[in-house]
Design an enzyme around this catalytic site. Sequence first.
Site, short mmCIF file in Angstrom:
data_model
loop_
_atom_site.label_atom_id
_atom_site.label_comp_id
_atom_site.label_asym_id
_atom_site.label_seq_id
_atom_site.Cartn_x
_atom_site.Cartn_y
_atom_site.Cartn_z
N ILE A 12 33.89 37.00 42.80
CA ILE A 12 34.86 38.09 42.98
C ILE A 12 34.37 39.35 42.29
O ILE A 12 34.52 40.46 42.81
CB ILE A 12 36.25 37.69 42.45
CG1 ILE A 12 36.67 36.34 43.03
CG2 ILE A 12 37.28 38.75 42.79
CD1 ILE A 12 37.94 35.78 42.42
N ASP A 31 27.79 39.97 31.96
CA ASP A 31 27.82 38.61 32.50
C ASP A 31 26.90 37.78 31.62
O ASP A 31 25.86 38.25 31.18
CB ASP A 31 27.35 38.59 33.95
CG ASP A 31 27.86 37.37 34.71
OD1 ASP A 31 27.51 36.24 34.30
OD2 ASP A 31 28.58 37.54 35.71
N SER A 125 46.02 34.40 38.13
CA SER A 125 45.99 33.37 39.16
C SER A 125 47.38 32.89 39.49
O SER A 125 48.29 32.91 38.66
CB SER A 125 45.15 32.20 38.65
OG SER A 125 45.30 31.06 39.47
N TYR A 150 43.07 25.19 32.66
CA TYR A 150 42.68 26.46 33.30
C TYR A 150 43.92 27.31 33.57
O TYR A 150 43.98 28.49 33.21
CB TYR A 150 41.93 26.20 34.61
CG TYR A 150 41.87 27.42 35.50
CD1 TYR A 150 41.03 28.49 35.18
CD2 TYR A 150 42.69 27.54 36.63
CE1 TYR A 150 41.00 29.63 35.96
CE2 TYR A 150 42.66 28.67 37.42
CZ TYR A 150 41.81 29.71 37.09
OH TYR A 150 41.80 30.84 37.87
N LYS A 154 45.37 31.15 31.89
CA LYS A 154 45.84 32.33 32.61
C LYS A 154 47.24 32.73 32.13
O LYS A 154 47.54 33.91 31.96
CB LYS A 154 45.82 32.08 34.12
CG LYS A 154 44.42 31.94 34.70
CD LYS A 154 43.55 33.16 34.42
CE LYS A 154 42.18 33.05 35.04
NZ LYS A 154 41.30 34.20 34.71
#
Length: 340
Positions: A12, A31, A125, A150, A154
């Site tokens: 993304i 990154d 998300s 996970y 978020k």
Amino acid sequence: MKILVTGGLGFIGSHTVVELQNAGYDVVIIDDLSNASESVLDGIQKITGTKPDFEKIDLRDRDAVSAFFKKYSDISGAIHFAASKAVGESVNKPLLYYENNLSSLIYLLQELTKKDAANFIFSSSCTVYGQADELPITEKAPVKPAESPYGNTKQIGEEIIRDTAKIYDNFNAIALRYFNPIGAHESCEIGELPLGVPQNLVPFITQTAAGLRQELSVFGDDYPTSDGTCVRDYIHVVDLAKAHVMALTRLVEDKNETNYETFNLGTGTGSSVLEVIHTFEEVSGVDLSYKIVDRREGDVVAAYADTVKANEVLGWKSQLTLAEALKSAWNWEKKVRGIN
């Protein structure tokens, strides 16, 4: 205006860098290359004509983050993608996910809040909703106990950002809660290229079609859905990338109503796993080998977005179809694998 994109060589992130540069923003990427390749920079340059600045940094290294902001003192905003993102893996490696996804966010916010003004877009998300009580899911849906570590990162990430925005008047943030990004840039210069075994459905489909995987596993066919398989809202990554630029521009132009906002990003349509498989077979002409296996821990039954707020307030709407997204993903896979 210089914008930091963390995880900017990922799936993304790289597509968002392209759209930012197309919109006239100056981009610098961080990154750590844990799930991406530096060669993505060449793909971005071929599309936009400009190679963004790049720094290889592990955002868990607080000193390195601080040094970066001293070097790039003119950064006025950040889009934060850098995070571990696989639901199944997070169940097995919770501490890795909490360390990686939360410490990196905190160190970034500590630096951004030192600035006179900073705009922040958070890669959130739909997992924050868990198994929602009603479909489609609106932004007013309650945040449920997370189904996976996970998803919990978020949720906690959003809480950290919201609390930060309450205290710092110079800090404005938008959390974009997106559903299931798929596809690739139409140029086939960038796309989804996970290192190792894919954790998401579509790259596993394309790798199976390309012969890299023997067969595809469908996790459960006994869910209360039309065909028994999980339902998700699959959104083309280019549509998603454009939404990030629109969200950033909303903050830059002071159009935000509060200094912390949330938006759902999806198509508004749910597709089952088997629907995705059969649509891929139609657009590619390839018959996929797949088998039904046990349910996977952490998966919700169904999730698809109510997009009214994003459409009306953000001024964004998805344009590309499931078939177009799957076709672009297959074209990308074929290019990467040298398949004619």
